[in-house]
Design a protein around this motif. Structure first.
Motif, PDB file in Angstrom:
ATOM      1  N   PRO A   1       0.813  -1.651   0.061  1.00  0.00           N
ATOM      2  CA  PRO A   1       0.232  -0.014  -0.046  1.00  0.00           C
ATOM      3  C   PRO A   1       0.760   1.782  -0.058  1.00  0.00           C
ATOM      4  O   PRO A   1       1.534   1.586   0.322  1.00  0.00           O
ATOM      5  CB  PRO A   1      -0.342  -0.044   1.527  1.00  0.00           C
ATOM      6  N   GLY A   2       0.860   2.495  -0.496  1.00  0.00           N
ATOM      7  CA  GLY A   2       1.300   3.875  -0.916  1.00  0.00           C
ATOM      8  C   GLY A   2       0.869   4.623  -1.153  1.00  0.00           C
ATOM      9  O   GLY A   2      -0.752   4.754  -1.369  1.00  0.00           O
ATOM     10  N   MET A   3       1.283   5.281  -1.861  1.00  0.00           N
ATOM     11  CA  MET A   3      -0.494   7.071  -2.435  1.00  0.00           C
ATOM     12  C   MET A   3      -0.324   6.617  -3.368  1.00  0.00           C
ATOM     13  O   MET A   3      -0.015   5.348  -4.239  1.00  0.00           O
ATOM     14  CB  MET A   3       1.420   8.208  -2.381  1.00  0.00           C
ATOM     15  N   HIS A   4      -0.910   7.008  -3.805  1.00  0.00           N
ATOM     16  CA  HIS A   4      -1.547   7.193  -5.284  1.00  0.00           C
ATOM     17  C   HIS A   4      -0.591   8.169  -6.246  1.00  0.00           C
ATOM     18  O   HIS A   4       0.330   8.471  -5.613  1.00  0.00           O
ATOM     19  CB  HIS A   4      -2.611   8.641  -5.365  1.00  0.00           C
ATOM     20  N   VAL A   5      -0.803   7.672  -7.432  1.00  0.00           N
ATOM     21  CA  VAL A   5       0.369   6.911  -8.739  1.00  0.00           C
ATOM     22  C   VAL A   5       0.894   8.741  -8.590  1.00  0.00           C
ATOM     23  O   VAL A   5       2.011   9.628  -9.420  1.00  0.00           O
ATOM     24  CB  VAL A   5       0.001   6.316  -9.527  1.00  0.00           C
ATOM     25  N   LEU A   6      -0.225   9.197  -9.011  1.00  0.00           N
ATOM     26  CA  LEU A   6      -0.899  10.700  -9.904  1.00  0.00           C
ATOM     27  C   LEU A   6       0.184  11.989  -8.232  1.00  0.00           C
ATOM     28  O   LEU A   6       0.736  12.887  -8.916  1.00  0.00           O
ATOM     29  CB  LEU A   6      -1.608  11.023 -10.249  1.00  0.00           C
ATOM     30  N   ASP A   7      -0.431  12.020  -7.170  1.00  0.00           N
ATOM     31  CA  ASP A   7       0.172  12.447  -5.952  1.00  0.00           C
ATOM     32  C   ASP A   7       2.045  12.777  -6.543  1.00  0.00           C
ATOM     33  O   ASP A   7       2.280  13.495  -6.170  1.00  0.00           O
ATOM     34  CB  ASP A   7      -0.168  12.046  -4.975  1.00  0.00           C
ATOM     35  N   LEU A   8       2.180  11.283  -6.304  1.00  0.00           N
ATOM     36  CA  LEU A   8       4.108  11.203  -6.339  1.00  0.00           C
ATOM     37  C   LEU A   8       4.213  11.845  -7.537  1.00  0.00           C
ATOM     38  O   LEU A   8       5.336  12.754  -7.502  1.00  0.00           O
ATOM     39  CB  LEU A   8       4.181   9.872  -6.618  1.00  0.00           C
ATOM     40  N   VAL A   9       3.828  12.585  -8.750  1.00  0.00           N
ATOM     41  CA  VAL A   9       4.611  12.855  -9.386  1.00  0.00           C
ATOM     42  C   VAL A   9       4.511  14.474  -9.072  1.00  0.00           C
ATOM     43  O   VAL A   9       5.189  15.106  -9.635  1.00  0.00           O
ATOM     44  CB  VAL A   9       3.607  12.804 -10.890  1.00  0.00           C
ATOM     45  N   ASP A  10       3.349  14.752  -9.141  1.00  0.00           N
ATOM     46  CA  ASP A  10       2.868  16.105  -8.001  1.00  0.00           C
ATOM     47  C   ASP A  10       4.121  16.936  -7.331  1.00  0.00           C
ATOM     48  O   ASP A  10       4.061  17.321  -7.570  1.00  0.00           O
ATOM     49  CB  ASP A  10       1.532  16.056  -7.853  1.00  0.00           C
ATOM     50  N   GLU A  11       3.594  15.537  -6.711  1.00  0.00           N
ATOM     51  CA  GLU A  11       5.106  16.136  -5.700  1.00  0.00           C
ATOM     52  C   GLU A  11       6.703  16.477  -6.202  1.00  0.00           C
ATOM     53  O   GLU A  11       7.193  17.039  -5.410  1.00  0.00           O
ATOM     54  CB  GLU A  11       5.885  14.485  -4.699  1.00  0.00           C
ATOM     55  N   LEU A  12       6.740  15.511  -7.054  1.00  0.00           N
ATOM     56  CA  LEU A  12       8.382  15.994  -7.688  1.00  0.00           C
ATOM     57  C   LEU A  12       7.562  17.707  -8.342  1.00  0.00           C
ATOM     58  O   LEU A  12       9.310  18.339  -8.172  1.00  0.00           O
ATOM     59  CB  LEU A  12       8.517  14.958  -9.133  1.00  0.00           C
ATOM     60  N   ASP A  13       6.739  17.813  -9.542  1.00  0.00           N
ATOM     61  CA  ASP A  13       6.713  18.650  -9.717  1.00  0.00           C
ATOM     62  C   ASP A  13       6.836  20.243  -9.160  1.00  0.00           C
ATOM     63  O   ASP A  13       7.636  21.069  -8.715  1.00  0.00           O
ATOM     64  CB  ASP A  13       6.399  18.422 -10.933  1.00  0.00           C
ATOM     65  N   GLN A  14       5.933  19.820  -7.840  1.00  0.00           N
ATOM     66  CA  GLN A  14       5.810  20.882  -7.090  1.00  0.00           C
ATOM     67  C   GLN A  14       6.829  21.637  -6.203  1.00  0.00           C
ATOM     68  O   GLN A  14       6.784  22.277  -5.582  1.00  0.00           O
ATOM     69  CB  GLN A  14       4.158  20.522  -6.112  1.00  0.00           C
TER      70      GLN A  14
END
Length: 533
Positions: free
Chosen positions: A156-169
């Protein structure tokens, strides 16, 4: 044949061709993200080893090859970097596993001076952690492009798009996924290949000791079998940018892949991406900023010195990144720091602590020079008649300070020799103070775990029991000879000299520093630069 100041066109062409085959990268991350496990899995997929070991040597299996120190195996953490070299798909891969713990940041920073690319490991459940953020900053500062591998997608982990957003933001890095998970973290079905919209599923080996079997599904087969999860994966990945080599090499975007290293899922895809996309060795700037082409005569950078790898021989190994030209074992090269000749009779290639003799190496390769007692971290070697010096290796600003003394006075000589060796390797910084004398040097470190390593190695390698006494300091500032007397007269302040001749004024905290600066505004008190001096 002796080296010359200029390589012939044919020789230069051969060096350039060999350099183009090299991929030299480090695996970096926050602690416990799975670096050593991933390193082991990469070696397994390259068929270097027949079975993957386990951190702690769990389930009766051997320990991972990159964690060879007893302390690493006992604690399940990496405390020193390790090098592995192997061939894969016509390429020569030089892979460096690094410590993740912040206390060993200096070791990781040195490794990043020796590689052309980095694999940043993210824990699917935790995303960007404090040490991850620092390492991204270091990579950006050094111009090292980053491939991101999201690990532990089988949990179990974070939502995949949330990971992408973290990298960007949070760090301004654009993710360009090469594959995409089908199924949320913890309900992982397989990987969508973005290029051809096929799906790979995995039959995991028990405990991840062997390579997971793969099955390739067409888009129609994936849709039929996984319906909603497949459709969701297609929709999500369509929202994101595609691979751009120019921005990747410039450090503003990151190819992104997913998997689970402990069960060898997604590891082959990562290895394929690295040999295809990671930049090969290129011209490296010298200390004056002038690029030295890979075709130039031999030059190399010492980025690590390590003793105690082989208990039977008690030798000392200097890790040298070949920066240009052709390295030949037995050639006499020049040590830039002294101008003296240095013989390369005993040269090794490494697989963890295991070694084999290497006769020839090319730009990007990591060569271990045995019994290199004259070499220290940051030194440059070059072929006779073709001088060069690469930028010196920085030292991190220490935040923890202790005095060390041997509890066995008959071992005073061994104690001094051991302390000197640890300083040359960069395990800790060694300071001397007129208040304490040579018998009680000050050990300075980024984190307290470095003191544990120093204590263990002095006991194991030199047979010297030591006692450490904490000092009430928490920061250091560079000063000069004019300020020594004034600073030493201040309560709670002490000036000590580092091995490189730098004078460091030690303070308990920033408030005491501010107080001294107000009273003595003309005394030099320069910050040690942002984590690295």
């Amino acid at each position: 044949m002796p080296p010359t100041s200029a390589a012939s066109p044919a020789a230069a062409s051969g060096v350039a061709a060999e350099a183009a085959r090299r991929r030299t990268f480090a695996v970096i991350s926050h602690p416990d993200a799975g670096k050593s496990t991933l390193t082991e899995a990469l070696a397994l997929h390259a068929r270097v080893i027949g079975e993957a070991g386990a951190v702690h040597g769990k389930s009766g299996r051997r320990a991972v090859i990159s964690d060879w120190m007893e302390m690493e195996q006992a604690r399940g953490i990496s405390v020193t970097s390790a090098a592995l070299q192997f061939e894969y798909q016509g390429h020569v891969v030089n892979l460096l596993d690094t410590p993740g713990h912040a206390d060993f940041s200096e070791d990781t920073y040195r490794v990043l001076a020796a590689v052309d690319c980095a694999v940043m490991l993210l824990d699917a459940a935790k995303g960007l952690e404090p040490q991850t953020l620092k390492l991204f900053d270091v990579c950006r500062h050094r111009g090292v492009p980053v491939v991101t591998f999201v690990n532990k997608w089988d949990r179990p982990g974070m939502h995949v798009l949330d990971l992408v957003d973290e990298l960007d933001q949070r760090i301004g890095l654009t993710a360009t996924p090469l594959n995409w998970p089908v199924g949320e973290a913890g309900t992982f079905h397989g990987l969508l290949d973005r290029d051809d919209e096929t799906m790979t599923t995995f039959e995991r080996a028990p405990g991840g000791a062997r390579i997971a079997e793969e099955q390739l599904l067409s888009a129609a087969e994936a849709k039929e079998r996984y319906a909603d999860a497949w459709g969701t994966a297609l929709d999500e990945v369509s929202l994101l940018d595609t691979l751009d080599l120019e921005t990747f090499h410039a450090g503003t975007s990151t190819p992104m892949l997913f998997g689970a290293a402990v069960v060898n899922v997604g590891v082959r895809q990562l290895l394929d991406a690295l040999v295809e996309l990671a930049p090969p060795p290129s011209a490296r700037p010298d200390a004056e900023g002038t690029p030295r082409p890979v075709e130039a005569p031999f030059s190399g950078l010492v980025f690590k010195v390590q003793a105690g790898m082989d208990k039977a021989h008690r030798d000392r190994l200097a890790f040298v990144r070949v920066c240009s030209g052709r390295f030949e074992r037995g050639a006499v090269v020049t040590h830039a720091a002294t101008g003296r000749p240095f013989a390369t009779k005993y040269a090794r290639t490494m697989l963890g602590r295991e070694r084999e003799t290497i006769d020839i190496a090319f730009p990007g390769d990591i060569v271990g020079l045995v019994n290199a007692n004259a070499l220290t971290v940051g030194d440059t070697l070059y072929a006779e008649g073709s001088p060069v010096a690469f930028p010196p290796m920085p030292s991190f600003a220490p935040e923890h300070f202790v005095t060390a003394r041997t509890t066995d006075t008959s071992k005073a000589k061994q104690f001094r020799r051991g302390i000197e060796q640890l300083a040359e390797e960069g395990v800790v910084q060694i300071l001397t103070s007129n208040r304490r004398g040579d018998g009680a040097p000050i050990l300075a470190a980024v984190g307290p775990l470095q003191f544990e390593v120093a204590t263990a190695r002095l006991g194991q390698e030199f047979g010297v029991p030591i006692a450490l006494d904490s000092l009430p300091y928490g920061l250091a500032r560079r000063t000069d000879a004019d300020g020594v007397a004034l600073l030493n007269a201040e309560a709670g302040v002490e000036v000590a000299e580092r091995r490189d001749g730098a004078l460091l004024a030690l303070f308990p905290d920033k408030w005491r520093l501010a107080s001294v600066q107000r009273r003595h505004p003309d005394v030099a008190l320069e910050p040690l630069v942002a984590g690295a001096d």
